[in-house]
Design a protein around this motif. Structure first.
Motif, short mmCIF file in Angstrom:
data_model
loop_
_atom_site.label_atom_id
_atom_site.label_comp_id
_atom_site.label_asym_id
_atom_site.label_seq_id
_atom_site.Cartn_x
_atom_site.Cartn_y
_atom_site.Cartn_z
N VAL A 158 0.13 7.63 0.67
CA VAL A 158 1.45 8.29 0.13
C VAL A 158 1.96 7.09 -0.84
O VAL A 158 2.86 7.50 -1.27
CB VAL A 158 2.24 8.42 1.49
CG1 VAL A 158 2.63 7.07 2.17
CG2 VAL A 158 3.37 9.23 1.14
N ALA A 159 1.30 6.14 -0.74
CA ALA A 159 1.79 4.84 -1.27
C ALA A 159 1.83 5.16 -2.77
O ALA A 159 2.80 4.84 -3.75
CB ALA A 159 1.19 3.49 -1.29
N PHE A 160 1.02 5.96 -3.39
CA PHE A 160 0.71 6.41 -4.77
C PHE A 160 1.71 7.49 -5.17
O PHE A 160 2.28 7.26 -6.21
CB PHE A 160 -0.81 6.94 -5.13
CG PHE A 160 -1.80 5.67 -4.88
CD1 PHE A 160 -1.79 4.77 -5.86
CD2 PHE A 160 -2.62 5.82 -3.81
CE1 PHE A 160 -2.64 3.46 -5.74
CE2 PHE A 160 -3.39 4.79 -3.71
CZ PHE A 160 -3.72 3.81 -4.43
N LEU A 181 8.53 5.18 0.23
CA LEU A 181 7.13 5.74 0.69
C LEU A 181 6.26 4.79 -0.04
O LEU A 181 5.22 4.67 0.73
CB LEU A 181 7.02 7.07 -0.15
CG LEU A 181 7.89 8.22 0.37
CD1 LEU A 181 7.71 9.53 -0.64
CD2 LEU A 181 7.31 8.57 1.89
N ALA A 182 6.39 4.21 -0.90
CA ALA A 182 5.42 2.86 -1.35
C ALA A 182 5.16 2.02 -0.38
O ALA A 182 4.22 1.63 -0.27
CB ALA A 182 5.82 2.49 -2.81
N VAL A 183 6.19 1.39 0.40
CA VAL A 183 6.08 0.47 1.26
C VAL A 183 5.71 1.04 2.32
O VAL A 183 4.87 0.24 2.94
CB VAL A 183 7.50 -0.10 1.31
CG1 VAL A 183 7.59 -1.09 2.72
CG2 VAL A 183 8.01 -1.14 0.29
N TYR A 184 6.04 2.20 2.82
CA TYR A 184 5.41 2.74 4.08
C TYR A 184 3.89 2.87 3.82
O TYR A 184 3.19 2.72 4.71
CB TYR A 184 6.16 4.08 4.49
CG TYR A 184 5.29 4.74 5.60
CD1 TYR A 184 5.29 4.42 6.88
CD2 TYR A 184 4.47 5.93 5.06
CE1 TYR A 184 4.72 5.15 7.87
CE2 TYR A 184 3.64 6.50 6.02
CZ TYR A 184 3.78 6.12 7.33
OH TYR A 184 3.07 6.71 8.35
N GLY A 185 3.38 3.44 2.73
CA GLY A 185 1.86 3.91 2.50
C GLY A 185 1.27 2.49 2.56
O GLY A 185 0.27 2.33 2.99
N TRP A 186 1.88 1.35 1.71
CA TRP A 186 1.21 0.30 1.80
C TRP A 186 1.07 -0.45 2.98
O TRP A 186 -0.24 -0.98 3.51
CB TRP A 186 2.04 -0.67 1.02
CG TRP A 186 1.23 -1.85 0.17
CD1 TRP A 186 0.94 -2.96 1.01
CD2 TRP A 186 0.90 -2.06 -1.08
NE1 TRP A 186 0.01 -3.89 0.05
CE2 TRP A 186 0.19 -3.31 -1.10
CE3 TRP A 186 1.07 -1.37 -2.12
CZ2 TRP A 186 -0.26 -3.71 -2.32
CZ3 TRP A 186 0.40 -1.60 -3.39
CH2 TRP A 186 -0.38 -2.83 -3.28
#
Length: 52
Positions: free
Chosen positions: A28-30, A17-22
Motif C-alpha cells: 500500500v506504500a506505492f 498510506l505511504a508511511v503505514y505501508g513502509w
C-alpha cells in the motif's frame, strides 16, 4: 469541497498510506505515493485554465 481542498486531502492520505505501508512492509506504500503524486499534480495545475 473545492479542488484545492481535495488535492490536499489526496496528498495527506497518500503520505499516511505511504508511511503505514513502509512501516508494515505492505504494498500500500506505492498506492500512497501515487495518491500523493496525483494530489501534487492537481495542486500544481489548479487555477490554470487553457485559453486565458
Amino acid at each position: 469541497m473545492g479542488v484545492k481542498w481535495f488535492a490536499w486531502a489526496l496528498v495527506v492520505l497518500g503520505l499516511v498510506l505511504a508511511v503505514y505501508g513502509w512501516q508494515a512492509w505492505n504494498p500500500v506504500a506505492f498506492v500512497g505515493l501515487a495518491l500523493a503524486a496525483v494530489g501534487i499534480v492537481v495542486l500544481a495545475t489548479s487555477g490554470r485554465r487553457p485559453g486565458r
